[in-house]
Design a protein around this motif. Structure first.
Motif, PDB file in Angstrom:
ATOM      1  N   PHE B 173      -1.367   2.153  11.137  1.00 52.65           N
ATOM      2  CA  PHE B 173      -1.535   1.187  10.195  1.00 52.65           C
ATOM      3  C   PHE B 173      -0.473   0.529   9.719  1.00 52.65           C
ATOM      4  N   LEU B 174       0.610   1.307   9.269  1.00 56.97           N
ATOM      5  CA  LEU B 174       1.713   0.473   8.856  1.00 56.97           C
ATOM      6  C   LEU B 174       2.376  -0.182   9.901  1.00 56.97           C
ATOM      7  N   LYS B 175       2.321   0.493  11.298  1.00 58.18           N
ATOM      8  CA  LYS B 175       2.904  -0.212  12.388  1.00 58.18           C
ATOM      9  C   LYS B 175       2.573  -1.453  12.680  1.00 58.18           C
ATOM     10  N   LEU B 197       1.144   3.404   1.733  1.00 60.86           N
ATOM     11  CA  LEU B 197       1.026   2.442   2.350  1.00 60.86           C
ATOM     12  C   LEU B 197       1.220   1.047   1.595  1.00 60.86           C
ATOM     13  N   SER B 198       1.156   1.161   0.302  1.00 62.35           N
ATOM     14  CA  SER B 198       1.267   0.002  -0.557  1.00 62.35           C
ATOM     15  C   SER B 198       2.603  -0.614  -0.934  1.00 62.35           C
ATOM     16  N   ASP B 199       2.616  -1.847  -1.313  1.00 62.53           N
ATOM     17  CA  ASP B 199       3.684  -2.273  -1.796  1.00 62.53           C
ATOM     18  C   ASP B 199       3.505  -2.137  -3.476  1.00 62.53           C
ATOM     19  N   ARG B 200       2.151  -2.226  -3.751  1.00 59.94           N
ATOM     20  CA  ARG B 200       1.975  -2.358  -5.491  1.00 59.94           C
ATOM     21  C   ARG B 200       0.575  -1.387  -5.264  1.00 59.94           C
ATOM     22  N   ILE B 201       0.415  -0.753  -6.536  1.00 57.78           N
ATOM     23  CA  ILE B 201      -0.693  -0.036  -6.682  1.00 57.78           C
ATOM     24  C   ILE B 201      -1.464  -0.220  -7.778  1.00 57.78           C
TER      25      ILE B 201
END
Ligand SMILES: Nc1ncnc2c1ncn2[C@@H]1O[C@H](COP(=O)(O)OP(=O)(O)O)[C@@H](O)[C@H]1O
Ligand SMILES: [Mg+2]
Lengths: 255, 246
Positions: B173-175, B197-201
């Protein structure tokens, strides 16, 4: 269906049972326990079939034509009713109970009425078949439509799909399995319906043939035509299975 | 740049408030998680954003345009892959294009370009049941992407997978996200997944559900598996656990 049939035939115990029944039947009729003219032996029945073969084929053509015509119209009608019921809730609520009620009237009971109304031609026969075949189609299709996955429908809606697209991509293909179960029932109803309608009059057809041999007390021919009718039904049902396989290739690739 | 914003969304079911005053934003190319226990109202929020249910009050904006109560703007992916069993993978993933009015052959041709990138090469003409759970979710994400390269709503997309498959799906997913840069809102109840996975939560909690905290995961991408056992990872985790406790 094919698998089932093959399973039954492969199953040696059922073959054995079949042979036993035939042997018992042959024994009872040739021993004179039951008068031979009332219970012909299996051999007599086969001979009757062979002797009347071309005659039977001619009658079968008429019956099959009626059955297929009635089945086609019945299926189309059943489809339309199911779609309308699925689309309009009010239509389902008001019409469904009435349709169920009409199905409690036995075919044999309405057949004479149809003959009085529509004469001795093709029309009353086809009408009777339509009346008996549309119902299984409607019921099974409706169940199929109702079983559509809510989440899948929502997903399509979220993609902006309209009602028609939801129907074409989700409801219809999802109901195919149900549809074919209904069609299998309807196809056998169509043959039986045609024969019953023919009892009441007409110039040809297996029902007409039955009436004639009954009047002449030809039990061997009677048995022959009865078996012939069930064989026709079986072959048609087999045809449906074949059609289903052709139209639902994803089912074949399972396992 | 703000891609998607919601403005104090409130929803009730049968007179009972389920979510209240939810205002979130998603910037272009960001992956933002909404983390909360089951039943807090995460899916409800997604349904509002997707236009499937009407909020009592509040608005949804995409690129500054009011899209409240309209479908067809944001794409959607659930824990259930919802691949149609009677369509081949290529027909499943190209379905959004067909819905939009594209010809079937054109839609297939366009979709097939992405199979390599999504790790789906060779599955084009298979049926969903012939694929593993992980592969099916890949196909579902491709379908989501083909529907809209604007904003994806991913509702617990990996939660039905076993933990080993899940781990490899996270890396995948990240790729893929690195390549397609799809702005995504990700619902999850898995804290590790959110941090990885996130930039923000956004933390969602309470009844009715509200946004009670926002955590910025300021870590370089791509993030490898090692990040999961690093000290900074544990710091984020502790902060989230503390927040969920309170
Ligand atoms: N269609 C509905 N009708 C009534 N209540 C609902 C409906 N959908 C969800 N709920 C209720 O709203 C709450 C939030 O549900 P949901 O948004 O699915 O939570 P989550 O996705 O966070 O697990 C739950 O208590 C659920 O029972
Ligand atoms: Mg949910």
């Amino acid at each position: 269906m094919k698998k089932k049939l093959r399973n039954i035939i492969n199953d040696s115990s059922s073959v054995f049972a079949l042979i036993l029944i035939l042997a018992l039947w042959q024994f009872i009729s040739s021993s004179g326990l039951v008068p031979k003219y009332m219970l012909p032996s299996p051999f007599d029945v086969v001979m009757a079939f062979v002797n009347d073969f071309s005659l039977l084929m001619g009658h079968a053509k008429t019956t099959l034509m009626e059955a297929l015509l009635g089945l086609s119209v019945g299926t189309a009608l059943g489809f339309v009713i199911a779609v309308l019921m699925d689309r309009f809730n009010l239509f389902e609520k008001s019409v469904y109970p009435i349709i169920i009620l009409t199905q409690t009237v036995p075919t044999v009971a309405i057949a004479p009425l149809l003959v009085l109304w529509l004469g001795y031609g093709l029309l009353p026969k086809v009408a009777l078949i339509i009346l008996t075949t549309f119902f299984p189609i409607t019921v099974s299709l409706l169940e199929g439509f109702h079983s559509a996955d809510k989440d899948a429908l929502n997903l399509l809606k979220a993609m902006g799909a309209n009602r028609m697209q939801c129907f074409v991509h989700i409801k219809l293909p999802g109901a195919l399995n149900h549809f074919f179960s209904g069609l299998k029932i309807s196809v056998s109803y169509s043959v039986v319906g045609a024969v019953i309608a023919e009892w009441l009059g007409g110039l040809s057809g297996l029902g007409v043939y039955m009436t004639r041999v009954r009047k002449s007390y030809s039990f061997d021919k009677m048995f022959a035509v009865i078996f012939f009718i069930s064989i026709i039904s079986l072959v048609l049902m087999y045809g449906i299975s074949y059609l289903k396989k052709a139209l639902m290739p994803w089912e074949n690739k399972k396992n | 740049m703000e891609k998607l914003t919601t403005e104090s969304i409130t929803v009730s079911y049968e007179g009972k408030k389920t979510i209240e005053d939810i205002s979130i934003k998603l910037n272009k190319g960001e992956i933002v998680s909404i983390l909360g226990v089951s039943g807090v109202g995460k899916t409800t929020l997604f349904n509002v954003i997707a236009g499937l249910i009407k909020p009592d009050s509040g608005k949804v904006f995409l690129d500054g345009r009011d899209i409240t109560n309209t479908t067809g703007n944001t794409s959607y992916m659930l824990q259930k892959d919802l691949l149609l069993p009677y369509k081949t993978i290529i027909d499943n993933v190209s379905l959004p294009l067909v819905i939009r009015g594209e010809k079937k052959s054109k839609a297939r041709e366009y979709a097939s370009k992405y199979f390599e990138e999504f790790g789906l090469k060779g599955t084009e003409n298979k049926y969903p049941h012939q694929l593993s759970g992980g592969m099916r979710q890949r196909a579902a994400l491709l379908r989501t992407y083909l529907f809209s390269d604007q904003v994806a709503l991913l509702d617990e997309p990996f939660s039905a997978l076993d933990s080993i498959t899940k781990t490899s799906m996270h890396q995948w997913f990240l790729k893929v996200m690195e390549q397609i840069k799809l702005s995504s809102l990700l619902i999850t109840h898995d804290i590790d997944e959110a941090i990885l996975l996130s930039d923000r939560i956004y933390i969602m909690s309470g009844s009715p559900g509200k946004i009670t905290d926002e955590i910025i995961v300021d870590e370089p991408k791509p993030r490898s598996r090692d990040f999961l056992v690093s000290e900074s990872f544990l710091k984020y985790k502790k902060r989230i656990l503390d927040e969920l406790e309170s």
